[in-house]
Design a protein around this motif. Structure first.
Motif, mmCIF file in Angstrom:
data_model
loop_
_atom_site.group_PDB
_atom_site.id
_atom_site.type_symbol
_atom_site.label_atom_id
_atom_site.label_comp_id
_atom_site.label_asym_id
_atom_site.label_seq_id
_atom_site.Cartn_x
_atom_site.Cartn_y
_atom_site.Cartn_z
ATOM 1 N N THR A 27 0.735 -1.247 0.129
ATOM 2 C CA THR A 27 -0.247 0.061 0.062
ATOM 3 C C THR A 27 0.962 1.263 -0.145
ATOM 4 O OG1 THR A 27 -1.670 -1.239 1.234
ATOM 5 C CG2 THR A 27 -1.927 1.143 1.321
ATOM 6 N N LYS A 28 1.931 1.088 0.730
ATOM 7 C CA LYS A 28 2.891 2.456 0.819
ATOM 8 C C LYS A 28 3.459 2.597 -0.602
ATOM 9 C CE LYS A 28 6.684 4.342 3.382
ATOM 10 N NZ LYS A 28 6.735 5.219 2.268
ATOM 11 N N GLU A 31 0.891 4.125 -2.774
ATOM 12 C CA GLU A 31 0.620 5.620 -2.450
ATOM 13 C C GLU A 31 1.642 6.596 -2.919
ATOM 14 O OE1 GLU A 31 -0.565 5.474 1.543
ATOM 15 O OE2 GLU A 31 -2.623 4.670 1.061
ATOM 16 N N ASP A 32 3.086 6.058 -2.612
ATOM 17 C CA ASP A 32 4.233 6.735 -2.927
ATOM 18 C C ASP A 32 4.470 6.938 -4.902
ATOM 19 O OD1 ASP A 32 4.913 6.766 -0.339
ATOM 20 O OD2 ASP A 32 6.393 5.313 -0.503
ATOM 21 N N ASP A 34 1.675 7.729 -6.471
ATOM 22 C CA ASP A 34 0.403 8.565 -6.826
ATOM 23 C C ASP A 34 -0.821 7.544 -7.276
ATOM 24 O OD1 ASP A 34 2.003 10.922 -6.864
ATOM 25 O OD2 ASP A 34 2.402 10.572 -8.945
ATOM 26 N N LYS A 36 -3.760 4.639 -5.400
ATOM 27 C CA LYS A 36 -4.560 4.609 -4.282
ATOM 28 C C LYS A 36 -4.965 3.310 -4.102
ATOM 29 C CE LYS A 36 -8.810 6.076 -4.512
ATOM 30 N NZ LYS A 36 -9.977 6.996 -4.754
ATOM 31 N N GLY A 67 -4.694 3.845 -10.296
ATOM 32 C CA GLY A 67 -3.263 4.424 -10.265
ATOM 33 C C GLY A 67 -2.722 4.353 -11.739
#
Length: 130
Positions: A27-28, A31-32, A34, A36, A67
């Motif tokens: 997940t990180k 998110e890093d 761009d 979701k 994403g």
């Protein structure tokens, strides 16, 4: 942005907390880059059809992702170098399912006594007798 489903199989000897940490790490990464994560499902420890790297079972986790295409390459690169992940697959989908996935609904059907394969077989045998 594109929609994806990413499923990975973690080694059988990991604790559930470690599997959750793998999902958080994925997940990180998303998110890093761009993206979701719209839904995370842990399907639990399941038997494999054949042994993979001496594992007969694996923890299954699915992430629904929204994403850019570039994030998939980075996610798969990071997943491939993680020794706790024995298999992974990312596919592009037209839309995400509402509610639980088919794998989660399968358990509900088994508990209700559904399935129905035996009934179909019995009915086809009865029809051939007529």
């Amino acid at each position: 942005m594109a929609l994806y489903e990413h499923v990975f199989l973690a080694r059988q000897d990991l604790a559930q907390a470690q599997v959750d940490a793998l999902a958080e790490a994925a997940t990180k990464i998303i998110e890093d880059n761009d993206g979701k994560v719209t839904k995370t499902e842990t399907w639990g420890l399941r038997s494999l059809a054949y042994r993979i790297a001496k594992n007969r079972k694996a923890h299954y986790v699915m992430l629904e992702i929204d994403g850019p295409t570039t994030l998939v390459a980075e996610l798969e690169r990071q997943t491939a170098i993680n020794e706790d992940v024995i298999r992974y697959m990312t596919i592009r989908v037209d839309e995400h399912e509402e509610g639980p996935s088919v794998m989660m609904r399968k358990g509900d059907r088994d508990r209700r006594g559904g399935g129905g394969r035996g009934r179909d077989r019995d009915n086809s045998n009865n029809n051939s007798d007529n």
